[in-house]
Scaffold this active site. Sequence first.
Site, PDB file in Angstrom:
ATOM      1  N   HIS A  11      37.061  47.543  49.674  1.00  0.00           N
ATOM      2  CA  HIS A  11      36.686  48.447  50.753  1.00  0.00           C
ATOM      3  C   HIS A  11      37.508  49.729  50.717  1.00  0.00           C
ATOM      4  CE1 HIS A  11      36.571  49.911  54.964  1.00  0.00           C
ATOM      5  NE2 HIS A  11      35.315  49.542  54.855  1.00  0.00           N
ATOM      6  N   HIS A  14      39.524  39.875  40.939  1.00  0.00           N
ATOM      7  CA  HIS A  14      39.184  41.239  40.585  1.00  0.00           C
ATOM      8  C   HIS A  14      38.075  41.761  41.492  1.00  0.00           C
ATOM      9  CE1 HIS A  14      37.797  44.684  38.466  1.00  0.00           C
ATOM     10  NE2 HIS A  14      36.721  44.096  38.025  1.00  0.00           N
ATOM     11  N   HIS A  33      37.552  33.975  25.983  1.00  0.00           N
ATOM     12  CA  HIS A  33      36.631  34.979  25.455  1.00  0.00           C
ATOM     13  C   HIS A  33      35.292  34.333  25.160  1.00  0.00           C
ATOM     14  CE1 HIS A  33      35.136  38.424  23.326  1.00  0.00           C
ATOM     15  NE2 HIS A  33      36.275  39.044  23.427  1.00  0.00           N
ATOM     16  N   HIS A  55      47.926  32.065  47.243  1.00  0.00           N
ATOM     17  CA  HIS A  55      47.199  33.328  47.355  1.00  0.00           C
ATOM     18  C   HIS A  55      46.306  33.517  46.139  1.00  0.00           C
ATOM     19  CE1 HIS A  55      50.012  34.301  50.537  1.00  0.00           C
ATOM     20  NE2 HIS A  55      50.983  33.963  49.713  1.00  0.00           N
ATOM     21  N   CYS A 110      37.704  45.349  32.466  1.00  0.00           N
ATOM     22  CA  CYS A 110      38.514  45.263  33.668  1.00  0.00           C
ATOM     23  C   CYS A 110      39.567  44.171  33.575  1.00  0.00           C
ATOM     24  CB  CYS A 110      37.623  44.988  34.875  1.00  0.00           C
ATOM     25  SG  CYS A 110      36.287  46.165  35.021  1.00  0.00           S
ATOM     26  N   ASN A 144      36.244  49.730  43.141  1.00  0.00           N
ATOM     27  CA  ASN A 144      36.536  48.967  41.943  1.00  0.00           C
ATOM     28  C   ASN A 144      37.368  49.845  41.010  1.00  0.00           C
ATOM     29  OD1 ASN A 144      36.593  47.643  39.515  1.00  0.00           O
ATOM     30  ND2 ASN A 144      34.393  47.350  39.354  1.00  0.00           N
TER      31      ASN A 144
END
EC number: 2.3.1.199
Lengths: 497, 472
Positions: free
Chosen positions: A421, A392, A304, A388, A225, A425
């Site tokens: 919502h 994810h 990583h 802001h 992702c 995802n």
Amino acid sequence: MSQATMPDFSSSVKLKYVKLGYQYLVNHFLSLLLIPIMAIIAVELLRMGPEDILNVWNSLHFDIVQVLCSSFLVIFISTVYFMSKPRTVYLVDYSCYKPPVTCRVPFATFMEHSRLILKDSPKSVEFQMRILERSGLGEETCLPPAIHYIPPTPTMDEARSEAQMVIFTAMDDLFKKTGLLPKDIDILIVNCSLFSPTPSLSAMVINKYKLRSNIKSFNLSGMGCSAGLISVDLARDLLQVHPNSNAVIVSTEIITPNYYKGNERAMLLPNCLFRMGSAAILMSNRRSDRWRAKYKLCHLVRTHRGADDKSFYCVYEQEDREGKIGINLSKDLMAIAGEALKANITTIGPLVLPASEQLLFLLSLIGRKIFNLKWKPYIPDFKLAFEHFCIHAGGRAVIDELQKNLQLSGEHVEASRMTLHRFGNTSSSSLWYELCYIESKGRMRRGDRVWQIAFGSGFKCNSAVWKYNRTIKTPNDGPWSDCIDRYPVFIPEVVKL
Amino acid sequence: MDILCILSSLLILYLIFKIWKHIDSKRDQNCYILDYQCHKPSDDRMLSTQISGEIIRRNKHLRLNEFKFLLKAIVSSGIGEQTYAPCIYFEGREESPTIQDALSEMEEFYIDTIEKLLKRNKLKPKDIDVLVVNVSMLNSTPSLSARIINHYKMREDVKVFNLTAMGCSASVISVDIVKNIFKTYKNKLALVVTSESLSPNWYSGNNRSMILANCLFRSGGCAVLLTNKRCLSPRAMFKLKCLVRTHHGAREDSFNACVQKEDELGRVGIHLDKTLPKAATRAFVDNLKVITPKILPVTVLFRFMLSLLLKKLRRSPSKGSTSNVAQAAPKAGINFKTGIDHFCIHTGGKAVIDAIGYSLDLTEYDLEPARMTLHRFGNTSASSLWYVLGYMEAKKRLKRGDRVFMISFGAGFKCNSCVWEVVRDLSVGECLGNVWNHCIDQYPPKSLLNPFLEKYGWIREEEDADTFKFRT
């Protein structure tokens, strides 16, 4: 990560003002230093009187050669300075895919589907219901048409048509918004983690839009992702090398071939959370785009954690006992995400935090390590660095965990929660839906900084810092256009199904 | 006034220093190959005619016509007796691969090559700054690049990219990424890992265009160390001169030349269309148009332009184009040997090598490395270029200053090529770790034919599909 407090006087209200004053002092140190210097110079000038000033001026012997040399020097220095600066990379605009209403999967549909497919394992159905109740998803998330079939038909053709539907719609929208012509695209990067047909999705895009034959195309996959930010990183590196170019990034996740058909619980989780979505982004380093670009890329940091075995195995694709392929999410996912975030913050903190916070962090570090004082580790206040946050929308637990760790208020994480919502995802494209939410709510002002954080299998934590470049009127198109007024909604802890 | 002089001289000195630094930094943008290591699987994975026959016989979906087709394809493939296949072919499980099979095939490859590469160059995994992995037909979670990072415990800030589905030209695309990163970041060490995954991609049907892929691809892979560090450049082998990528995806016939799809019964395989050679030719010609001016000397180009102009003037308008013959590649009409000394051609098949040889007007000596690689290792997809390079190195052909031209093709349809300059004399001394070391003296062999024809030639005489029985 533990609670951040300076010892002893943290409860005092007065401390808030002391802290504010201290921050102001340290952050504007250099400008504050200029004031006494300017005062001294002003006093000196007044003391000297006009004739002395004229004398000093005349004694400087301005002949033509000197004037020419000095002006040549000034021009030369400024040229070299500007040439050696890294090129600024801008995000001109982006568009997110809005799935059609026919693809909606309300809770009732999902549960009925689940009961029919898993009729032999009621316990797994029960498990899915409990996950869905606590997931934070709404009733309007979407799954691709092939998954609506009972049983699902995840053929390669269906997967390709889902890819075409989500990618081409987002790209058409991007072309319309930016006025970009397909043949003007210089770099194309497509990232889709779980579906990788031959020829690649990037070749599919090139074929559909008849892009140029000398285009630089890349197809990244398997990167989870966080692949959206990896694509931005690659685009930035390429735009540093190629002057006057633009890059189109397509971030998506194709759900069709990856629907888990077994009944192993840990592998049913992705079925409940992952939904259809995609985003197309236009980035550029052209001077002409500077005026119409929405954001400027300030920093991008990749971390990583693959070297650590626990992190590596926490999101793992494997076969279950019956040989059905699915993705296993380990129970330690939250803890591992927290650690990965900590590693990422250690690198990005010095780049974005104001000097005051860095100094405090350094002092607390010195106190703990050198003087062995029993202080708790100081967590810098990131709310000072960003206006802001786009976290994810991996799941409710991820957002909760990050809100706690970074000490963010409800409003800061509202974009992430509402995206989860409304759209579920959507993997690598979720960050762009969240950004669109913030813009649609009219909260973006010129100069605002946004921090995007994404996690991915492996385990990676990537984050990007953008600065809003211009003030535009609130966009009335985009995936949130028809429902932004309903948001924010209150999402209960458990939705009773 | 003296102060002014001192100040201005200081300023000038600082300016000169800055300019020098700026020019100096350009030197650090070169992309060097430090070393490379190809993979030679263990001998128990050698695919002989006998075993190939066994595998074909096992396939319950094939009938007489398919056997005849396969016989023709394999006999003229140019592939020898010592190519390598994945373990599951030998265990009889090619139709039901598991995820673990695919992963262990890759693990065996990268553990062997990266280990040897790092040890030979006295480097540690923590020294690697950039990792680019391209394996076209494997898409696992976590990605193969994450697996490599986990196995070798690489650093947290390693820049990693995992490319898939970019076909047999992905090697050059990975080098392109590294080249671009080297221009922005100084003092970096990059590792490019390229291979192909065969275990999960066996086609278990009988569509002719799809069973061809089963027979042509072989196991192999390569790990390449690249760097732009000044301190390592004396040890470097090659320097990148230029890299050109051409993508013909915009054309329908090029895009559909090589597609992974389901056949009529839903089995997934790679469809190789009959128009593939034409698509390859077109892409190759376009690629040459861009790269030729960059690699050939100006005088040659000038002469070529003149001759082209004269031809156009002399030719009457009614004759039409003379350049395109129906099947064969057009002749370039320009002597590439003036700018290039060695040709590294992707070993896509005998037809590919022949076509490129014809179009660039190359001799058998030039095509020998590619032909021998095809014979000894088969079509190892993206890594084949490095095996061809290994052959040239083992035959001591590479002298300092020589230029090597790498050409590769990929699905989509792409043609990517690059030119390397040899920076260190590789024709003296022994080449450590070269996969050809053990057998280079047997090459070139007297005959490139495989025993398939003599063993299975009888199939051609069979007429009756119903009473036909496959005898091994």
